[in-house]
Design a protein around this motif. Structure first.
Motif, mmCIF file in Angstrom:
data_model
loop_
_atom_site.group_PDB
_atom_site.id
_atom_site.type_symbol
_atom_site.label_atom_id
_atom_site.label_comp_id
_atom_site.label_asym_id
_atom_site.label_seq_id
_atom_site.Cartn_x
_atom_site.Cartn_y
_atom_site.Cartn_z
ATOM 1 N N GLU A 19 0.832 -1.215 0.000
ATOM 2 C CA GLU A 19 0.000 0.000 0.000
ATOM 3 C C GLU A 19 0.862 1.258 0.000
ATOM 4 O O GLU A 19 0.506 2.266 -0.602
ATOM 5 N N ASN A 20 1.977 1.173 0.722
ATOM 6 C CA ASN A 20 2.887 2.319 0.792
ATOM 7 C C ASN A 20 3.384 2.733 -0.586
ATOM 8 O O ASN A 20 3.397 3.911 -0.936
ATOM 9 N N HIS A 21 3.821 1.735 -1.357
ATOM 10 C CA HIS A 21 4.247 2.002 -2.724
ATOM 11 C C HIS A 21 3.115 2.655 -3.517
ATOM 12 O O HIS A 21 3.306 3.638 -4.215
ATOM 13 N N LEU A 22 1.942 2.070 -3.380
ATOM 14 C CA LEU A 22 0.812 2.551 -4.180
ATOM 15 C C LEU A 22 0.395 3.971 -3.821
ATOM 16 O O LEU A 22 -0.100 4.711 -4.672
ATOM 17 N N MET A 23 0.595 4.346 -2.552
ATOM 18 C CA MET A 23 0.228 5.716 -2.178
ATOM 19 C C MET A 23 1.049 6.741 -2.952
ATOM 20 O O MET A 23 0.528 7.733 -3.455
ATOM 21 N N LYS A 24 2.357 6.451 -3.083
ATOM 22 C CA LYS A 24 3.213 7.355 -3.863
ATOM 23 C C LYS A 24 2.803 7.371 -5.337
ATOM 24 O O LYS A 24 2.767 8.410 -5.994
ATOM 25 N N VAL A 25 2.488 6.195 -5.827
ATOM 26 C CA VAL A 25 2.097 6.061 -7.235
ATOM 27 C C VAL A 25 0.823 6.854 -7.516
ATOM 28 O O VAL A 25 0.738 7.624 -8.482
ATOM 29 N N VAL A 26 -0.166 6.693 -6.626
ATOM 30 C CA VAL A 26 -1.452 7.363 -6.810
ATOM 31 C C VAL A 26 -1.291 8.875 -6.678
ATOM 32 O O VAL A 26 -1.935 9.649 -7.390
ATOM 33 N N ASN A 27 -0.404 9.266 -5.799
ATOM 34 C CA ASN A 27 -0.119 10.684 -5.631
ATOM 35 C C ASN A 27 0.390 11.290 -6.946
ATOM 36 O O ASN A 27 -0.095 12.329 -7.401
ATOM 37 N N ARG A 28 1.337 10.614 -7.567
ATOM 38 C CA ARG A 28 1.882 11.091 -8.837
ATOM 39 C C ARG A 28 0.807 11.099 -9.932
ATOM 40 O O ARG A 28 0.708 12.036 -10.732
ATOM 41 N N LEU A 29 0.015 10.030 -9.953
ATOM 42 C CA LEU A 29 -1.047 9.946 -10.972
ATOM 43 C C LEU A 29 -2.080 11.053 -10.759
ATOM 44 O O LEU A 29 -2.639 11.580 -11.722
ATOM 45 N N GLY A 30 -2.310 11.402 -9.503
ATOM 46 C CA GLY A 30 -3.241 12.485 -9.198
ATOM 47 C C GLY A 30 -2.699 13.821 -9.693
ATOM 48 O O GLY A 30 -3.410 14.609 -10.330
ATOM 49 N N GLN A 31 -1.398 14.068 -9.445
ATOM 50 C CA GLN A 31 -0.768 15.318 -9.878
ATOM 51 C C GLN A 31 -0.856 15.498 -11.389
ATOM 52 O O GLN A 31 -0.983 16.604 -11.897
ATOM 53 N N SER A 32 -0.764 14.385 -12.104
ATOM 54 C CA SER A 32 -0.755 14.498 -13.565
ATOM 55 C C SER A 32 -2.168 14.450 -14.151
ATOM 56 O O SER A 32 -2.336 14.500 -15.371
ATOM 57 N N GLY A 33 -3.178 14.327 -13.285
ATOM 58 C CA GLY A 33 -4.565 14.353 -13.767
ATOM 59 C C GLY A 33 -5.058 13.029 -14.324
ATOM 60 O O GLY A 33 -6.177 12.939 -14.831
ATOM 61 N N LEU A 34 -4.223 11.985 -14.241
ATOM 62 C CA LEU A 34 -4.634 10.687 -14.780
ATOM 63 C C LEU A 34 -5.604 9.984 -13.840
ATOM 64 O O LEU A 34 -6.392 9.139 -14.251
ATOM 65 N N VAL A 35 -5.520 10.341 -12.551
ATOM 66 C CA VAL A 35 -6.405 9.752 -11.554
ATOM 67 C C VAL A 35 -7.049 10.880 -10.763
ATOM 68 O O VAL A 35 -6.432 11.923 -10.524
ATOM 69 N N GLU A 36 -8.301 10.646 -10.382
ATOM 70 C CA GLU A 36 -9.030 11.635 -9.602
ATOM 71 C C GLU A 36 -9.317 11.034 -8.225
ATOM 72 O O GLU A 36 -9.732 9.873 -8.130
ATOM 73 N N THR A 37 -9.060 11.810 -7.193
ATOM 74 C CA THR A 37 -9.290 11.320 -5.834
ATOM 75 C C THR A 37 -10.523 12.010 -5.254
ATOM 76 O O THR A 37 -10.618 13.240 -5.275
ATOM 77 N N VAL A 38 -11.445 11.206 -4.752
ATOM 78 C CA VAL A 38 -12.632 11.760 -4.096
ATOM 79 C C VAL A 38 -12.467 11.543 -2.597
ATOM 80 O O VAL A 38 -12.302 10.405 -2.144
ATOM 81 N N ARG A 39 -12.426 12.632 -1.850
ATOM 82 C CA ARG A 39 -12.165 12.523 -0.407
ATOM 83 C C ARG A 39 -13.446 12.150 0.348
ATOM 84 O O ARG A 39 -14.542 12.197 -0.188
ATOM 85 N N GLY A 40 -13.270 11.788 1.614
ATOM 86 C CA GLY A 40 -14.442 11.517 2.467
ATOM 87 C C GLY A 40 -14.643 10.043 2.720
ATOM 88 O O GLY A 40 -13.943 9.198 2.156
ATOM 89 N N ARG A 41 -15.641 9.745 3.557
ATOM 90 C CA ARG A 41 -15.878 8.383 4.042
ATOM 91 C C ARG A 41 -16.184 7.412 2.897
ATOM 92 O O ARG A 41 -15.761 6.272 2.906
ATOM 93 N N ASN A 42 -16.904 7.881 1.906
ATOM 94 C CA ASN A 42 -17.193 7.004 0.768
ATOM 95 C C ASN A 42 -16.318 7.342 -0.442
ATOM 96 O O ASN A 42 -16.677 7.045 -1.581
#
Lengths: 145, 145
Positions: free
Chosen positions: B38-61
């Motif tokens: 999971e640790n590795h993936l957090m960094k990966v998702v962070n980078r993907l978020g910065q580049s707009g390839l992934v969108e993160t929706v915050r909150g409980r759901n």
């Protein structure tokens, strides 16, 4: 994406020999010209010898020269002889643990990209990249020529 | 020639999200599906978020989903966002010590090869490599879908 030191130095050795015409060169002079270690170059030259890209003449007046005509040495061929592998991702090699390998289509895209990369390099020969051999020689301070 | 773990895992995350349609996914489930940390993936998702390839929706759901349509995500673009650099040899980067850089023609061949590699990958989209999404989902044991 970086080439291994083996590939990088192999290409430099071939450029050196190719721009020295048929003169027998020594590992010591090539190491000095590029400012890299003789030890590294010995391994490099050994590999190049095994693949027939370089010919070693033994004896007191021995040395190295190209094993093939510069026009016959394709850069893709050099990399195939000097890179450890072309395993862009783990499923290209023997130690694959990826859980989707069986159905994954990404590997096809990556194999095609690798093929395009090597095809481009196969379109270039050593002769192409040493066509300015006078400038190369002068940059390498081969003043004894 | 190997892709960085960042690129490899990024492609896996994008394939996972793309084959999950619009459902919000979590890092934990992706890590579990691929058997990676999971640790590795957090960094990966962070980078993907910065580049707009992934969108993160915050909150409980909350969770993750693709930031762009799969047909708009070119594989070359993913690598440009995730690879540290494309320095095939030292003269491509800032710390060049090679003595022939000024006159060397090898770098032109290598730049052309890199261009061919990325051009091939730009011809593929995420949609192309997840067109078999049912098989991918089943391989990833997404049984809750």
């Amino acid at each position: 994406m970086r080439l291994t030191a083996m590939s990088d130095y192999s290409l430099r050795v071939l450029m050196y020999l190719g721009s020295s015409d048929d003169r027998l060169c020594t590992i010591a002079e090539i190491a000095r010209a590029y400012g890299i270690s003789e030890n590294h170059l010995m391994k490099v030259v050994n590999r190049l010898g095994q693949s027939g890209l370089v010919e070693t003449v033994r004896g007191r007046n021995g040395g190295l020269r190209l094993g093939q005509d510069p026009q016959a040495i394709r850069l893709g061929e050099v990399l195939r002889a000097t890179e450890e592998d072309f395993d862009l991702v783990e499923c290209f090699g023997p130690d694959d643990t990826c859980r989707i390998t069986r159905v994954c289509r990404l590997k096809h895209a990556l194999r095609r990209a690798l093929k395009a990369y090597l095809a481009e390099l196969d379109g270039w020969t050593l002769a192409d990249i040493i066509s300015n051999r006078q400038s190369l020689r002068s940059e390498l301070n081969q003043t004894y020529l």
